[in-house]
Design a protein around this motif. Structure first.
Motif, PDB file in Angstrom:
ATOM      1  N   PRO A  45       0.608  -1.258  -0.071  1.00  0.00           N
ATOM      2  CA  PRO A  45       0.009  -0.022  -0.010  1.00  0.00           C
ATOM      3  C   PRO A  45       0.857   1.178   0.078  1.00  0.00           C
ATOM      4  CG  PRO A  45      -0.045  -1.195   2.111  1.00  0.00           C
ATOM      5  CD  PRO A  45       0.697  -2.009   1.336  1.00  0.00           C
ATOM      6  N   ILE A  46       0.234   2.190  -0.792  1.00  0.00           N
ATOM      7  CA  ILE A  46       0.853   3.510  -0.672  1.00  0.00           C
ATOM      8  C   ILE A  46       0.149   4.589  -0.051  1.00  0.00           C
ATOM      9  CG2 ILE A  46       1.800   5.393  -2.157  1.00  0.00           C
ATOM     10  CD1 ILE A  46       2.421   3.378  -4.117  1.00  0.00           C
ATOM     11  N   GLU A  47       0.689   5.455   0.929  1.00  0.00           N
ATOM     12  CA  GLU A  47      -0.225   6.436   1.607  1.00  0.00           C
ATOM     13  C   GLU A  47      -0.801   7.511   0.552  1.00  0.00           C
ATOM     14  OE1 GLU A  47       0.972   9.177   5.133  1.00  0.00           O
ATOM     15  OE2 GLU A  47       1.458   7.387   5.590  1.00  0.00           O
ATOM     16  N   GLY A  48      -1.983   8.013   0.675  1.00  0.00           N
ATOM     17  CA  GLY A  48      -2.605   8.939  -0.293  1.00  0.00           C
ATOM     18  C   GLY A  48      -2.243  10.227   0.220  1.00  0.00           C
ATOM     19  N   ARG A  49      -3.141  11.356  -0.067  1.00  0.00           N
ATOM     20  CA  ARG A  49      -3.106  12.555   0.423  1.00  0.00           C
ATOM     21  C   ARG A  49      -2.894  12.808   1.831  1.00  0.00           C
ATOM     22  NH1 ARG A  49      -7.757  15.022  -2.394  1.00  0.00           N
ATOM     23  NH2 ARG A  49      -8.866  15.039  -0.231  1.00  0.00           N
ATOM     24  N   ASN A  50      -2.058  13.562   2.247  1.00  0.00           N
ATOM     25  CA  ASN A  50      -2.124  13.650   3.655  1.00  0.00           C
ATOM     26  C   ASN A  50      -3.060  14.625   4.210  1.00  0.00           C
ATOM     27  OD1 ASN A  50       0.256  12.015   4.022  1.00  0.00           O
ATOM     28  ND2 ASN A  50       1.418  13.945   3.186  1.00  0.00           N
ATOM     29  N   ASN A  51      -3.742  15.722   3.595  1.00  0.00           N
ATOM     30  CA  ASN A  51      -4.601  16.758   3.883  1.00  0.00           C
ATOM     31  C   ASN A  51      -6.058  16.385   3.524  1.00  0.00           C
ATOM     32  OD1 ASN A  51      -1.749  18.030   3.551  1.00  0.00           O
ATOM     33  ND2 ASN A  51      -2.970  19.491   4.661  1.00  0.00           N
ATOM     34  N   GLY A  52      -6.673  16.803   4.213  1.00  0.00           N
ATOM     35  CA  GLY A  52      -8.310  16.692   3.966  1.00  0.00           C
ATOM     36  C   GLY A  52      -8.705  17.797   3.132  1.00  0.00           C
ATOM     37  N   VAL A  53     -10.046  18.133   2.971  1.00  0.00           N
ATOM     38  CA  VAL A  53     -10.486  19.142   2.103  1.00  0.00           C
ATOM     39  C   VAL A  53     -11.464  19.980   2.806  1.00  0.00           C
ATOM     40  CG1 VAL A  53      -9.696  18.067  -0.319  1.00  0.00           C
ATOM     41  CG2 VAL A  53     -12.250  17.641   0.915  1.00  0.00           C
ATOM     42  N   GLY A 108     -21.439  20.026  -1.095  1.00  0.00           N
ATOM     43  CA  GLY A 108     -20.935  18.937  -1.326  1.00  0.00           C
ATOM     44  C   GLY A 108     -19.745  19.197  -2.288  1.00  0.00           C
ATOM     45  N   MET A 109     -19.645  20.596  -2.747  1.00  0.00           N
ATOM     46  CA  MET A 109     -18.468  20.929  -3.501  1.00  0.00           C
ATOM     47  C   MET A 109     -17.036  21.258  -2.794  1.00  0.00           C
ATOM     48  SD  MET A 109     -18.510  24.208  -6.280  1.00  0.00           S
ATOM     49  CE  MET A 109     -17.111  25.311  -6.626  1.00  0.00           C
ATOM     50  N   ILE A 110     -16.058  20.800  -3.291  1.00  0.00           N
ATOM     51  CA  ILE A 110     -14.801  21.066  -2.607  1.00  0.00           C
ATOM     52  C   ILE A 110     -14.080  22.539  -2.888  1.00  0.00           C
ATOM     53  CG2 ILE A 110     -12.206  20.296  -2.460  1.00  0.00           C
ATOM     54  CD1 ILE A 110     -13.233  17.423  -3.165  1.00  0.00           C
ATOM     55  N   VAL A 111     -14.114  23.050  -1.755  1.00  0.00           N
ATOM     56  CA  VAL A 111     -13.554  24.520  -2.131  1.00  0.00           C
ATOM     57  C   VAL A 111     -12.263  25.001  -1.506  1.00  0.00           C
ATOM     58  CG1 VAL A 111     -16.289  25.447  -1.953  1.00  0.00           C
ATOM     59  CG2 VAL A 111     -14.708  25.373   0.192  1.00  0.00           C
ATOM     60  N   GLY A 112     -11.675  24.019  -1.041  1.00  0.00           N
ATOM     61  CA  GLY A 112     -10.327  24.230  -0.521  1.00  0.00           C
ATOM     62  C   GLY A 112      -9.544  22.969   0.020  1.00  0.00           C
ATOM     63  N   LEU A 113      -8.381  23.157   0.646  1.00  0.00           N
ATOM     64  CA  LEU A 113      -7.618  22.138   1.023  1.00  0.00           C
ATOM     65  C   LEU A 113      -7.206  22.405   2.570  1.00  0.00           C
ATOM     66  CD1 LEU A 113      -5.642  19.412   0.431  1.00  0.00           C
ATOM     67  CD2 LEU A 113      -3.755  21.198   0.333  1.00  0.00           C
ATOM     68  N   HIS A 114      -7.695  21.590   3.424  1.00  0.00           N
ATOM     69  CA  HIS A 114      -7.756  21.762   5.052  1.00  0.00           C
ATOM     70  C   HIS A 114      -6.306  21.612   5.046  1.00  0.00           C
ATOM     71  CE1 HIS A 114      -9.309  20.578   9.125  1.00  0.00           C
ATOM     72  NE2 HIS A 114      -9.095  21.843   8.963  1.00  0.00           N
ATOM     73  N   SER A 115      -5.813  22.348   6.334  1.00  0.00           N
ATOM     74  CA  SER A 115      -4.504  22.289   6.887  1.00  0.00           C
ATOM     75  C   SER A 115      -4.298  21.040   7.701  1.00  0.00           C
ATOM     76  CB  SER A 115      -4.240  23.702   7.650  1.00  0.00           C
ATOM     77  OG  SER A 115      -5.204  23.749   8.689  1.00  0.00           O
ATOM     78  N   ASP A 134     -15.805  25.020 -16.921  1.00  0.00           N
ATOM     79  CA  ASP A 134     -15.360  25.044 -15.535  1.00  0.00           C
ATOM     80  C   ASP A 134     -14.794  23.310 -15.387  1.00  0.00           C
ATOM     81  OD1 ASP A 134     -15.929  27.397 -14.590  1.00  0.00           O
ATOM     82  OD2 ASP A 134     -17.901  27.014 -14.857  1.00  0.00           O
ATOM     83  N   VAL A 135     -13.681  23.380 -14.404  1.00  0.00           N
ATOM     84  CA  VAL A 135     -13.481  22.194 -13.864  1.00  0.00           C
ATOM     85  C   VAL A 135     -13.581  22.277 -12.383  1.00  0.00           C
ATOM     86  CG1 VAL A 135     -11.188  20.601 -13.423  1.00  0.00           C
ATOM     87  CG2 VAL A 135     -11.583  21.742 -15.834  1.00  0.00           C
ATOM     88  N   ARG A 136     -14.405  21.555 -11.921  1.00  0.00           N
ATOM     89  CA  ARG A 136     -14.460  21.810 -10.408  1.00  0.00           C
ATOM     90  C   ARG A 136     -14.358  20.435  -9.753  1.00  0.00           C
ATOM     91  NH1 ARG A 136     -19.749  23.300 -12.543  1.00  0.00           N
ATOM     92  NH2 ARG A 136     -19.889  25.422 -12.479  1.00  0.00           N
ATOM     93  N   LEU A 137     -13.962  20.380  -8.424  1.00  0.00           N
ATOM     94  CA  LEU A 137     -13.645  19.230  -7.644  1.00  0.00           C
ATOM     95  C   LEU A 137     -14.877  19.179  -6.635  1.00  0.00           C
ATOM     96  CD1 LEU A 137     -10.257  20.073  -6.523  1.00  0.00           C
ATOM     97  CD2 LEU A 137     -11.124  18.640  -8.206  1.00  0.00           C
ATOM     98  N   ARG A 138     -15.455  17.807  -6.328  1.00  0.00           N
ATOM     99  CA  ARG A 138     -16.549  17.739  -5.399  1.00  0.00           C
ATOM    100  C   ARG A 138     -16.417  16.408  -5.003  1.00  0.00           C
ATOM    101  NH1 ARG A 138     -21.380  15.026  -8.936  1.00  0.00           N
ATOM    102  NH2 ARG A 138     -21.356  13.882  -6.611  1.00  0.00           N
ATOM    103  N   LYS A 139     -17.230  15.961  -3.866  1.00  0.00           N
ATOM    104  CA  LYS A 139     -17.480  14.824  -3.101  1.00  0.00           C
ATOM    105  C   LYS A 139     -18.062  13.904  -3.954  1.00  0.00           C
ATOM    106  CE  LYS A 139     -14.731  14.686   0.317  1.00  0.00           C
ATOM    107  NZ  LYS A 139     -13.462  13.903   0.693  1.00  0.00           N
ATOM    108  N   LYS A 140     -18.042  12.535  -4.342  1.00  0.00           N
ATOM    109  CA  LYS A 140     -18.884  11.842  -4.816  1.00  0.00           C
ATOM    110  C   LYS A 140     -20.177  11.922  -4.377  1.00  0.00           C
ATOM    111  CE  LYS A 140     -16.616   7.923  -5.982  1.00  0.00           C
ATOM    112  NZ  LYS A 140     -16.068   6.296  -6.304  1.00  0.00           N
TER     113      LYS A 140
END
Length: 607
Positions: free
Chosen positions: A481-489, A523-530, A586-592
C-alpha cells in the motif's frame, strides 16, 4: 505512377525535435509556396497538440526528392500514445531516431527504438541540437550504441548510420566537423540505405493492412495503411480479412495518397505507397485488404494493454446541464464508441456498480485519458471523472502484478533529498544516481500508482527547476500500500455565491480553491484543509449588519489568490471518494456523495 517510393518514420523522446525536423523536410522539398506563412510544427495541427507542445496523433505527409517520393510519418514521443507508434512501425522502411545532443537517450527513446528493432528495421541515428552549449554529441553516440546492444539489436542493426544536425535550422551533416547547409546528407543516407521498393511486388496480388483510421465528414470513415503488394484502383471490389477471421466483400469508393501535407485523390495506387481508402463502413485497424479471389491476410496488429482506468460518469451535480450540450449516458456512449474507432489504445467497459451511471475507460496513462476528456469538454460534454486507478494483472503463480515505470529526475542538488524521500515513500527503488555538484540525475523504478499526483508535488518541491521523464517498463509484483493525500479538504455545506467575508475567515483553515462571487453547492470542494480530516464550511456566509456602524469598520478585505487546477492537476489531486466535475466552462472538485449523511454512510467504503 512513381515506382521509387520510400516510407520513413521519425521517432524520439518528447521535445527531441521530431516535428521540427518534419517542418525542415517539408520546407526543403518545396512543399510551401515562397510567400506562404508557415507555422512551426505544422504537422501538430490539433488544438491540444499546439497548446501542450507535444505530438498526440501520428500523421502522414509526403515529399519529392530527386525522383523519389518519400512518405514521412511524424510519431508521438510521449509514452501514453505508444499505441500510435506501435502500429505505424509496420508501414515504414526505416526510422530516423532523433536524440538530443546533451540529454542523450531517454526512457521513451528506449521504447520507440525497441519497437523498431523488433520489426527488423535498421534505424538512422540523427544527433540533434548540436549547437547547444552543453552538447556532448560523441558521448551520446556511444550511449545510443549501448542502448542498441541492451535491446539485442542484430549485427546489421548495430551498423547504423549516424548523422549530426540542427533540425530547427534544417541542417544535417555526416560528422561534427563536416559542415552542411541543408538536409541533403540525411536524404542521401535514407536513399542509400533503403533503395527502391522491390518492383516485383507491384506485379503481385494486392495486400494492404490498415494501420490507422480517420474520419471525413463528407466521405465517412477512412482507412490508412501501406500497400505492401500489387495495385489498388478506385471502384475496385476487394475482400476485407477482419481480425476475428471473418472475410467481407467490399468496394473501394475513394482512393487517395499523400502529396505534401494534402490527401489527393488518385485512380490507382501501387505497392510501397501509403494509401487512404474510403467507402468501407466497418473498417478497423489490423484489417487486411486483398483482391476478391486472392485472400492473403497479414498477422493482426497487437497493441499493448491499457495500464490505467477512470470512470466517466454522468454529471450529477446541481449545476448539471447548465452549460454542456451532451449530458446523458447515451451521449457519452456514442462519443466513446466514436473514439474507439480511431483510438486503438483505449478500452471501454460497462460499470459493475449499479449506483453509478457511466463507463469505465481504460487507457495508456493519465495524459492519454486527459486528452480525451479535454476533447470531450471542448465539444460540449459534461462529465464526472473518478480518481485514476492502475490496471492490475494476475501472475503465473496467482500473485498480484502492477505496472512499473522507470523515472529519471534531473534536479538541483539542494532539492534531491526531498525528491528521493518522496519517491521512497511511493515504493520507488533507486536504480542509479549521478551528480556534477550542481544538479543530480536520479533514476528510479516506481509503481505507476505511486506517480499519480506526484507531478505537481515535484514541481513545487523543486521550485519548477526539476525535470522528470518516465516510461512504462512492464509489470512487477505488487509493492504494497501507498499512503494517499495527507490533507483533508474544505467542503461547502451550503449552496449559493461565495462571499469575501466568509472566504476571509476560511483562509486560516487552509488553501482556498475558489475566489469571491463563485457559484458553489453543497458537497463541492472549495479548499485544502490544513489538517488531515475533511471539514464542512460555509463559503456563502455574509457579515451580520448592526444598527450602528462607524466609518472605517469595513476595510476592503484582501484575499490570497485561490489555487487553480488544470484538468490533469485536478485528476491527480482527488481521492477515491471525490470526483472532478468537467464542463465546457469549468473544472470543479466535488465529493462523490454530496450530502453529509451519505458521506458518513460511505466513510469506510473505498469502492
Amino acid at each position: 505512377m512513381n515506382k521509387k517510393i520510400i516510407n520513413i518514420a521519425v521517432i524520439a523522446h518528447v521535445d527531441a525535435g521530431k516535428s521540427t525536423l518534419v517542418d525542415a523536410f517539408l520546407s526543403q522539398a518545396g512543399v510551401f509556396r515562397a510567400n506562404e506563412e508557415v507555422k512551426e510544427q505544422v504537422m501538430d495541427s490539433n488544438d491540444q497538440e499546439r497548446e501542450r507542445g507535444i505530438t498526440i496523433y501520428s500523421k502522414n505527409c509526403a515529399i519529392e526528392y530527386n525522383d523519389y517520393k518519400i512518405n514521412i510519418v511524424d510519431t508521438p514521443g510521449h509514452a501514453d500514445f505508444s499505441s500510435e507508434v506501435e502500429r505505424i512501425m509496420k508501414t515504414v522502411d526505416t526510422v530516423i531516431l532523433l536524440v538530443d545532443s546533451s540529454e542523450g537517450p531517454m526512457p521513451q527513446t528506449r521504447f520507440v527504438l525497441s519497437k523498431a528493432l523488433e520489426l527488423g528495421l535498421k534505424p538512422i541515428l540523427l544527433i540533434n541540437k548540436i549547437d547547444k552549449k552543453d552538447q556532448r554529441a560523441l558521448e551520446v553516440v556511444d550511449e545510443v550504441l549501448e542502448l542498441f546492444m541492451e535491446l539485442d539489436a542484430n549485427d546489421e542493426q548495430l551498423e547504423f548510420k549516424t548523422l549530426f544536425g540542427i533540425a530547427r535550422e534544417g541542417i544535417a551533416q555526416y560528422s561534427m566537423d563536416k559542415e552542411s547547409k541543408d538536409l541533403s546528407p540525411l536524404f542521401e543516407t535514407i536513399i542509400k540505405q533503403v533503395g527502391n521498393y522491390p518492383l516485383e511486388l507491384v506485379e503481385q496480388d494486392a495486400q494492404l493492412q490498415i494501420s490507422s483510421l480517420a474520419y471525413d465528414s463528407f466521405i465517412g470513415r477512412l482507412g490508412i495503411g501501406r500497400l505492401f503488394k500489387g495495385t489498388l484502383k478506385e471502384g475496385q471490389q476487394v475482400s476485407i480479412s477482419k481480425n476475428d477471421g471473418s472475410i467481407n466483400r467490399e468496394k473501394i469508393s475513394g482512393l487517395f495518397v499523400y502529396q505534401g501535407l494534402k490527401r489527393v485523390s488518385v485512380k490507382e495506387a501501387q505497392a510501397g505507397d501509403i494509401v487512404v481508402i474510403s467507402g468501407i463502413k466497418d473498417l478497423t485497424i489490423g484489417d487486411t485488404v486483398n483482391n476478391v479471389d486472392k485472400i492473403d491476410p497479414l498477422p493482426p496488429i497487437i497493441i499493448e494493454e491499457p495500464t490505467m482506468s477512470m470512470n466517466f460518469l454522468v454529471n450529477t451535480s446541481p449545476f448539471a446541464g447548465k452549460v454542456g450540450k451532451f449530458v446523458t449516458t447515451r451521449n457519452i456512449k456514442e462519443r466513446l464508441d466514436k473514439e474507439l474507432e480511431v483510438n486503438v489504445g483505449l478500452k471501454v467497459e460497462a460499470l459493475t456498480d449499479s449506483s453509478a451511471d457511466g463507463f469505465k475507460v481504460l487507457g495508456r496513462g493519465e495524459l492519454h485519458l486527459s486528452v480525451l476528456i479535454e476533447s470531450m469538454r471542448r465539444e460540449g460534454f459534461e462529465l464526472g471523472i473518478s480518481r485514476p486507478e492502475v490496471v492490475f494483472k494476475v501472475g503465473p503463480n496467482k500473485e498480484k502484478l502492477e505496472p512499473i515505470e522507470k523515472v529519471i529526475v534531473d534536479v538541483p542538488s539542494e532539492y534531491s533529498g526531498t525528491v528521493i524521500n518522496k519517491l521512497n515513500l511511493r515504493k520507488g527503488k533507486m536504480l542509479d544516481m549521478d551528480s556534477d555538484g550542481v544538479r543530480d540525475k536520479v533514476t528510479y523504478s516506481v509503481p505507476t500508482r505511486g506517480l499519480i499526483g506526484f507531478k505537481s508535488e515535484f514541481t513545487n518541491d523543486t521550485r519548477g527547476e526539476g525535470v522528470m521523464v518516465k516510461s512504462l517498463v512492464g509489470y512487477e509484483e505488487y509493492r504494497g500500500p501507498i499512503e494517499g493525500r495527507n490533507n483533508g479538504v474544505l467542503i461547502s455545506m451550503a449552496s449559493g455565491v461565495s462571499l469575501p467575508y466568509a472566504l476571509n475567515n476560511l483562509e486560516d483553515r487552509g488553501i482556498l480553491f475558489i475566489g469571491p462571487q463563485v457559484q458553489v453547492y453543497d458537497g463541492m470542494i472549495v479548499g485544502l484543509h490544513s489538517k488531515d480530516n475533511d471539514l464542512e464550511v460555509n463559503p456563502t456566509n455574509a457579515k451580520k449588519l448592526t444598527n450602528t456602524r462607524s466609518s472605517g469598520t469595513d476595510d476592503a478585505i484582501k484575499l490570497t489568490p485561490p489555487r487553480k487546477f488544470t484538468l490533469e492537476e485536478a485528476l491527480d489531486f482527488i481521492e477515491w471518494d471525490e470526483l472532478v466535475e468537467v464542463t465546457p466552462d469549468d473544472v470543479r472538485l466535488r465529493k462523490k456523495w454530496l450530502s453529509s449523511n451519505e458521506r458518513k454512510q460511505h466513510r469506510n467504503d473505498p469502492h
